[in-house]
Design a protein around this motif. Sequence first.
Motif, PDB file in Angstrom:
ATOM      1  N   ASP A  46       0.792  -1.225   0.000  1.00 42.21           N
ATOM      2  CA  ASP A  46       0.000   0.000   0.000  1.00 42.21           C
ATOM      3  C   ASP A  46       0.830   1.283   0.000  1.00 42.21           C
ATOM      4  O   ASP A  46       0.303   2.353  -0.259  1.00 42.21           O
ATOM      5  CB  ASP A  46      -0.934   0.021   1.219  1.00 42.21           C
ATOM      6  N   SER A  47       2.113   1.196   0.292  1.00 43.69           N
ATOM      7  CA  SER A  47       2.917   2.414   0.408  1.00 43.69           C
ATOM      8  C   SER A  47       3.490   2.890  -0.928  1.00 43.69           C
ATOM      9  O   SER A  47       4.032   3.985  -1.007  1.00 43.69           O
ATOM     10  CB  SER A  47       4.062   2.192   1.395  1.00 43.69           C
ATOM     11  N   VAL A  48       3.367   2.093  -1.985  1.00 45.31           N
ATOM     12  CA  VAL A  48       3.939   2.484  -3.275  1.00 45.31           C
ATOM     13  C   VAL A  48       2.972   3.394  -4.026  1.00 45.31           C
ATOM     14  O   VAL A  48       1.790   3.094  -4.162  1.00 45.31           O
ATOM     15  CB  VAL A  48       4.276   1.249  -4.136  1.00 45.31           C
ATOM     16  N   GLU A  49       3.504   4.507  -4.499  1.00 43.94           N
ATOM     17  CA  GLU A  49       2.747   5.477  -5.275  1.00 43.94           C
ATOM     18  C   GLU A  49       3.640   5.927  -6.419  1.00 43.94           C
ATOM     19  O   GLU A  49       4.764   6.346  -6.199  1.00 43.94           O
ATOM     20  CB  GLU A  49       2.379   6.651  -4.380  1.00 43.94           C
ATOM     21  N   VAL A  50       3.142   5.808  -7.641  1.00 45.79           N
ATOM     22  CA  VAL A  50       3.909   6.207  -8.817  1.00 45.79           C
ATOM     23  C   VAL A  50       3.204   7.385  -9.471  1.00 45.79           C
ATOM     24  O   VAL A  50       1.990   7.363  -9.649  1.00 45.79           O
ATOM     25  CB  VAL A  50       4.036   5.036  -9.821  1.00 45.79           C
ATOM     26  N   THR A  87       9.731  11.693 -15.741  1.00 44.26           N
ATOM     27  CA  THR A  87       8.298  11.512 -15.932  1.00 44.26           C
ATOM     28  C   THR A  87       7.636  10.851 -14.738  1.00 44.26           C
ATOM     29  O   THR A  87       6.426  10.909 -14.596  1.00 44.26           O
ATOM     30  CB  THR A  87       8.004  10.673 -17.184  1.00 44.26           C
ATOM     31  N   ALA A  88       8.429  10.215 -13.871  1.00 41.37           N
ATOM     32  CA  ALA A  88       7.876   9.563 -12.682  1.00 41.37           C
ATOM     33  C   ALA A  88       8.973   9.427 -11.637  1.00 41.37           C
ATOM     34  O   ALA A  88      10.153   9.370 -11.969  1.00 41.37           O
ATOM     35  CB  ALA A  88       7.311   8.185 -13.026  1.00 41.37           C
ATOM     36  N   VAL A  89       8.563   9.379 -10.388  1.00 45.65           N
ATOM     37  CA  VAL A  89       9.471   9.069  -9.287  1.00 45.65           C
ATOM     38  C   VAL A  89       8.904   7.844  -8.600  1.00 45.65           C
ATOM     39  O   VAL A  89       7.757   7.835  -8.168  1.00 45.65           O
ATOM     40  CB  VAL A  89       9.606  10.238  -8.290  1.00 45.65           C
ATOM     41  N   VAL A  90       9.697   6.797  -8.549  1.00 49.43           N
ATOM     42  CA  VAL A  90       9.266   5.530  -7.974  1.00 49.43           C
ATOM     43  C   VAL A  90       9.826   5.409  -6.565  1.00 49.43           C
ATOM     44  O   VAL A  90      11.014   5.651  -6.346  1.00 49.43           O
ATOM     45  CB  VAL A  90       9.754   4.346  -8.846  1.00 49.43           C
ATOM     46  N   ALA A  99      14.261   8.226 -10.044  1.00 48.79           N
ATOM     47  CA  ALA A  99      13.685   8.940 -11.182  1.00 48.79           C
ATOM     48  C   ALA A  99      13.488   7.971 -12.339  1.00 48.79           C
ATOM     49  O   ALA A  99      14.292   7.062 -12.553  1.00 48.79           O
ATOM     50  CB  ALA A  99      14.607  10.078 -11.605  1.00 48.79           C
ATOM     51  N   TYR A 100      12.387   8.183 -13.081  1.00 50.21           N
ATOM     52  CA  TYR A 100      12.128   7.387 -14.274  1.00 50.21           C
ATOM     53  C   TYR A 100      12.087   8.327 -15.459  1.00 50.21           C
ATOM     54  O   TYR A 100      11.476   9.390 -15.353  1.00 50.21           O
ATOM     55  CB  TYR A 100      10.785   6.644 -14.146  1.00 50.21           C
ATOM     56  N   PRO A 101      12.724   8.050 -16.525  1.00 45.43           N
ATOM     57  CA  PRO A 101      13.307   6.789 -16.944  1.00 45.43           C
ATOM     58  C   PRO A 101      14.802   6.635 -16.658  1.00 45.43           C
ATOM     59  O   PRO A 101      15.358   5.579 -16.898  1.00 45.43           O
ATOM     60  CB  PRO A 101      13.067   6.786 -18.452  1.00 45.43           C
ATOM     61  N   VAL A 106      16.736  10.330  -6.451  1.00 41.95           N
ATOM     62  CA  VAL A 106      16.308  11.728  -6.341  1.00 41.95           C
ATOM     63  C   VAL A 106      15.498  11.934  -5.074  1.00 41.95           C
ATOM     64  O   VAL A 106      15.141  10.999  -4.368  1.00 41.95           O
ATOM     65  CB  VAL A 106      15.457  12.144  -7.559  1.00 41.95           C
ATOM     66  N   ARG A 107      15.165  13.204  -4.798  1.00 43.62           N
ATOM     67  CA  ARG A 107      14.291  13.550  -3.682  1.00 43.62           C
ATOM     68  C   ARG A 107      12.874  13.057  -4.015  1.00 43.62           C
ATOM     69  O   ARG A 107      12.453  13.066  -5.163  1.00 43.62           O
ATOM     70  CB  ARG A 107      14.204  15.064  -3.482  1.00 43.62           C
ATOM     71  N   GLY A 108      12.137  12.686  -3.012  1.00 50.34           N
ATOM     72  CA  GLY A 108      10.777  12.216  -3.212  1.00 50.34           C
ATOM     73  C   GLY A 108       9.824  13.279  -3.701  1.00 50.34           C
ATOM     74  O   GLY A 108       8.830  12.981  -4.364  1.00 50.34           O
ATOM     75  N   ASP A 109      10.121  14.539  -3.434  1.00 50.03           N
ATOM     76  CA  ASP A 109       9.222  15.626  -3.814  1.00 50.03           C
ATOM     77  C   ASP A 109       9.601  16.267  -5.156  1.00 50.03           C
ATOM     78  O   ASP A 109       9.120  17.339  -5.485  1.00 50.03           O
ATOM     79  CB  ASP A 109       9.164  16.688  -2.729  1.00 50.03           C
ATOM     80  N   LEU A 110      10.420  15.617  -5.953  1.00 48.07           N
ATOM     81  CA  LEU A 110      10.894  16.176  -7.212  1.00 48.07           C
ATOM     82  C   LEU A 110       9.747  16.565  -8.142  1.00 48.07           C
ATOM     83  O   LEU A 110       9.799  17.576  -8.818  1.00 48.07           O
ATOM     84  CB  LEU A 110      11.819  15.199  -7.925  1.00 48.07           C
TER      85      LEU A 110
END
Length: 112
Positions: A46-50, A87-90, A99-101, A106-110
């Motif tokens: 439940d803690s994963v958010e993309v 485009t995404a932070v995983v 960072a994706y791709p 990176v920082r979580g709040d990027l």
Amino acid sequence: MSPPTDSLVLDIVRTLEKQGVPRDSYQLGREFDPEALARLLETGGDSVEVRLEIRDVSLVVTNLGARVAESGLSSQPECPHCGLPVTAVVQLVPSHHTAYPCGCRVRGDLLE
């Protein structure tokens, strides 16, 4: 594709359609890897958010489904390490964000 991947892709497509993005204006396989995203969400709990941005629509994808992010992104930020657009932070664990791709840490709040 597997049933969880199919369900995830349908949810993302429906969410984009509600925002006025026609199906023929993008290819999800070029935006991200749907099967990898489904596996990540299945195994991450439940803690994963993309966060994704597809055709100027910012999405938050969890194992509960896809939704439009509360505040849209004005433009894709650059990775502070390599300069590529992010485009995404995983987030796999609370203290590690990728960072994706590009795959740089990176920082979580990027993207916020």
